[in-house]
Design a protein around this motif. Structure first.
Motif, PDB file in Angstrom:
ATOM      1  N   THR A 207      -5.522 -11.375  28.948  1.00 25.12           N
ATOM      2  CA  THR A 207      -6.302 -11.798  27.877  1.00 25.12           C
ATOM      3  C   THR A 207      -6.475 -13.094  27.835  1.00 25.12           C
ATOM      4  O   THR A 207      -7.802 -13.699  27.405  1.00 25.12           O
ATOM      5  N   PHE A 250      -7.821  -9.741  19.706  1.00 31.37           N
ATOM      6  CA  PHE A 250      -7.135  -8.577  19.452  1.00 31.37           C
ATOM      7  C   PHE A 250      -7.677  -7.378  19.800  1.00 31.37           C
ATOM      8  O   PHE A 250      -6.923  -6.411  20.171  1.00 31.37           O
ATOM      9  N   GLY A 251      -9.066  -7.461  19.783  1.00 34.80           N
ATOM     10  CA  GLY A 251      -9.577  -6.147  20.317  1.00 34.80           C
ATOM     11  C   GLY A 251      -9.402  -5.858  21.551  1.00 34.80           C
ATOM     12  O   GLY A 251      -9.185  -4.679  22.200  1.00 34.80           O
ATOM     13  N   ILE A 253      -6.885  -7.078  23.696  1.00 32.60           N
ATOM     14  CA  ILE A 253      -5.420  -6.609  23.658  1.00 32.60           C
ATOM     15  C   ILE A 253      -5.392  -5.105  23.255  1.00 32.60           C
ATOM     16  O   ILE A 253      -4.527  -4.513  24.150  1.00 32.60           O
ATOM     17  N   LEU A 254      -5.957  -4.731  22.525  1.00 27.97           N
ATOM     18  CA  LEU A 254      -5.955  -3.187  22.166  1.00 27.97           C
ATOM     19  C   LEU A 254      -6.548  -2.459  23.472  1.00 27.97           C
ATOM     20  O   LEU A 254      -5.766  -1.431  23.849  1.00 27.97           O
ATOM     21  N   PRO A 307     -11.426  -0.261  14.453  1.00 28.62           N
ATOM     22  CA  PRO A 307     -10.891  -1.333  15.338  1.00 28.62           C
ATOM     23  C   PRO A 307     -11.759  -1.361  16.843  1.00 28.62           C
ATOM     24  O   PRO A 307     -11.996  -2.628  17.213  1.00 28.62           O
ATOM     25  N   LEU A 335      -7.105  -4.269  12.373  1.00 23.39           N
ATOM     26  CA  LEU A 335      -7.243  -4.463  14.024  1.00 23.39           C
ATOM     27  C   LEU A 335      -5.889  -4.744  14.296  1.00 23.39           C
ATOM     28  O   LEU A 335      -5.486  -4.230  15.415  1.00 23.39           O
ATOM     29  N   LEU A 336      -5.392  -5.649  13.684  1.00 24.17           N
ATOM     30  CA  LEU A 336      -3.669  -5.984  13.976  1.00 24.17           C
ATOM     31  C   LEU A 336      -2.787  -4.735  14.133  1.00 24.17           C
ATOM     32  O   LEU A 336      -2.034  -4.598  15.096  1.00 24.17           O
ATOM     33  N   SER A 338      -3.773  -1.669  14.350  1.00 24.35           N
ATOM     34  CA  SER A 338      -4.016  -0.684  15.404  1.00 24.35           C
ATOM     35  C   SER A 338      -3.640  -1.427  16.592  1.00 24.35           C
ATOM     36  O   SER A 338      -3.186  -0.527  17.597  1.00 24.35           O
ATOM     37  N   CYS A 339      -3.793  -2.571  16.865  1.00 19.54           N
ATOM     38  CA  CYS A 339      -3.204  -3.349  17.961  1.00 19.54           C
ATOM     39  C   CYS A 339      -1.693  -3.102  18.392  1.00 19.54           C
ATOM     40  O   CYS A 339      -1.352  -2.647  19.465  1.00 19.54           O
ATOM     41  N   ILE A 343      -0.137  -0.809  21.420  1.00 21.82           N
ATOM     42  CA  ILE A 343       0.765  -1.595  22.502  1.00 21.82           C
ATOM     43  C   ILE A 343       2.039  -0.791  22.605  1.00 21.82           C
ATOM     44  O   ILE A 343       2.494  -0.447  23.469  1.00 21.82           O
TER      45      ILE A 343
END
Length: 369
Positions: A207, A250-251, A253-254, A307, A335-336, A338-339, A343
């Protein structure tokens, strides 16, 4: 006689320290790679060259040289698009056209509906013809509607950058995990640090690299716009680009958690394609949806909250002022969430599959552990 004391046991690594050590290893391996350095240089040169070309194209005068008799071109003289040369008569105007000194000549003619005629050699400049033509009054119900071409180009830009960065930095995560399983190095690593810490380090390292490259390209683009005098584009482009960087963080990281989980399901590089395919689809489909449905406001609104497509769709809507002030915050919160969920799910798959060698581990078995 003194009794020898046992050597002190090494202190266990903390979670943060272990994750950062793995991240440093990932970053170091990529930075030392010639392929990574060469691709980064090519991207930087491509971005700067593209902006430089845009600046040259926009700064070129593009003026049309015309000859005019009397006051035939008074209305055009005030425009920067035309370079008017006044002559005394039609013969002089025709001579300039034949010699190529001017592209066309404008002469007063009472018989013409517009009061003037255009004299050209082989074909008249279309812009000049349009400027001297009589056109009806046009009233637009939506005067501020965004241009489809600009929307398409912006979607292509954001979508391509996100997709290429996600694939370029996500695929090595899968390759690294499979390589560690195939060579049995994973057994040594897991004896030193937990699987979740190993996963966190891989995600953090890649990342940092991906975001660093994106910020580098944004910086090069901004410098290029300033150098070429395209400050107006920079003022309108700044906020959407910053939102794109935040959503990209964040996308990615997902997606990185998904790439790592996909790699943990197999023990050989040749088997990785089957587990990578769904992740690649989730990376590529949003790009094509934004390109093909960029002109549909309803679809774009939906995509800006999904997301996997929000990092591309939401900045485009912000650029064209189609989103309310709270919408990027709501999309980012979704998005957060979903992230975090991905994870946790990816960590479970990763943890349950790392030490399973041989045949590909099914998703059901990985989740069940």
């Amino acid at each position: 006689m003194s009794i020898p004391t046992a050597p002190a046991r090494p202190r266990a690594l903390s979670t943060s320290r272990g994750a950062w050590l793995v991240a440093e290893r990932e970053i170091g391996a990529r930075v030392r790679s010639k392929a990574f350095l060469i691709s980064t240089v090519i991207l930087v040169l491509a971005v700067f060259g593209g902006i430089l070309w845009m600046g040259i194209a926009s700064s070129s005068s593009g003026t049309t040289s015309i000859a005019a008799v009397g006051g035939a071109a008074d209305g055009l003289a005030a425009s920067d698009a035309y370079e008017v040369t006044e002559v005394t008569g039609r013969a002089d105007a025709e001579e300039l056209v034949r010699s190529g000194d001017v592209e066309a000549a404008v002469i007063e003619d009472s018989a013409s509906p517009t009061g003037v005629i255009i004299i050209a050699d082989e074909s008249a400049p279309e812009g000049l013809v349009a400027a001297l033509s009589v056109a009806p009054t046009v009233e637009l119900l939506t005067p501020d509607a965004p241009d489809f071409g600009a929307r398409y180009v912006l979607g292509l830009l954001f979508g391509l950058v996100f997709m290429m960065a996600a694939i370029s930095f996500g695929t090595p995560i899968t390759t690294s995990v499979v390589e560690e399983k195939q060579t049995r190095i994973i057994e040594i690593l897991l004896s030193a640090i937990p699987a979740r810490v190993l996963l966190a380090g891989k995600v953090i390292g890649n990342t940092v690299l991906a975001l660093g490259q994106i910020l580098l390209l944004i910086g090069v683009a901004m410098v290029g716009l300033i150098v070429t005098g395209q400050d107006d584009l920079l003022r309108g482009f700044g906020a959407p680009v910053l939102w794109f960087a935040v959503f990209f963080l964040f996308g990615f990281i997902l997606l990185a958690a998904m790439f790592a989980a996909a790699g943990s399901l197999v023990s050989r590089q040749e088997d990785a394609g089957a587990t990578l395919t769904p992740v690649m689809y989730l990376t590529m489909i949003p790009y094509f949806l934004v390109i093909f449905f960029g002109g549909n406001s309803t679809v774009m609104t939906v995509l800006s909250y999904v997301p996997f497509s929000a990092p591309v769709a939401m900045p485009i809507r912000l650029f064209f002022s189609e989103a309310q002030w709270w919408e990027p915050l709501a999309a980012l919160a979704l998005l957060l969430a979903s992230c975090v969920a991905m994870i946790l799910l990816g960590a479970k798959i990763y943890e349950n599959s790392l030490l399973r060698m041989g045949a590909r581990v099914s998703l059901k078995d990985a989740l069940r552990g």
